[in-house]
Design an enzyme around this catalytic site. Sequence first.
Site, mmCIF file in Angstrom:
data_model
loop_
_atom_site.group_PDB
_atom_site.id
_atom_site.type_symbol
_atom_site.label_atom_id
_atom_site.label_comp_id
_atom_site.label_asym_id
_atom_site.label_seq_id
_atom_site.Cartn_x
_atom_site.Cartn_y
_atom_site.Cartn_z
ATOM 1 C CG ASP A 137 -2.024 1.000 1.170
ATOM 2 O OD1 ASP A 137 -2.344 1.466 0.064
ATOM 3 O OD2 ASP A 137 -2.584 1.323 2.239
ATOM 4 C CG HIS A 140 -1.201 4.019 -4.721
ATOM 5 N ND1 HIS A 140 -0.471 3.025 -4.128
ATOM 6 C CD2 HIS A 140 -2.378 4.056 -4.054
ATOM 7 C CE1 HIS A 140 -1.173 2.489 -3.152
ATOM 8 N NE2 HIS A 140 -2.341 3.102 -3.080
#
Length: 207
Positions: A137, A140
């Site tokens: 995570d 991005h």
Amino acid sequence: MTPAEQARAEAARGFMPPDEGLALWQAAAEVDPSLGPALEVGSYCGKSALYLGPALRDRGTSLMCVDHHRGSEENQEGWEWHEPDLVDPAVGKMDTLPIFRRTVHDAGLEDTVVAIVGDSPRVARLWTTPLSLLFIDGGHGEEPARLDYELWTPHVAVGGVLLIHDVFPDAADGGRPPYEQIYLPALASGLFTEESAQGSLRVLRRQ
Ligand code: SAH
Ligand code: MG
């Protein structure tokens, strides 16, 4: 997850919807700790660590949290997900580490969570320990997502799980790199099979 643990995770700052957080907890509750510790790339203020951490503590293993704590591109000034109070005025850069530490401390997870402060590819290139669970995570953008896939996923032990956040098959729902640079290559490698999905979270198991 106890109601108190859940409430604390929901109250923590960050980017993890409650249903996806519970899916993180569920995957962590099922890890085989004999395969190795768990590792997350992209911790921000510790929200996802508050879902993964309690389950991993109960399994008797650790959560390594890799983040340079300077924020992703989309967290910087002028971008969509910028939070101005997270800028260290003396440095002129974002710094989420103090909040991360406080959050982990207040949740009683200092015995489980290990902060690794640094650039994800730099840490990954030095990493050798097999992982029972890998949660990606981090950045991005296309290049950060590709590097996280390339450098971290080889460390998932056979029988371990790969969790990917912000997977949007439909470009209308969000940015594509986690889908194109991590999720699709993982499936195409033949090494991972999809086990479950919750919102933008995907759980894949290493064959
Ligand atoms: N999991 C968090 C959200 C993570 S946001 C939650 O539940 O709220 C993405 C994080 O990735 C940011 O904190 C950013 O600093 C980190 N990041 C982005 N690129 C990185 C890199 N190259 N190395 C280390 N951390 C990075
Ligand atoms: Mg995310």
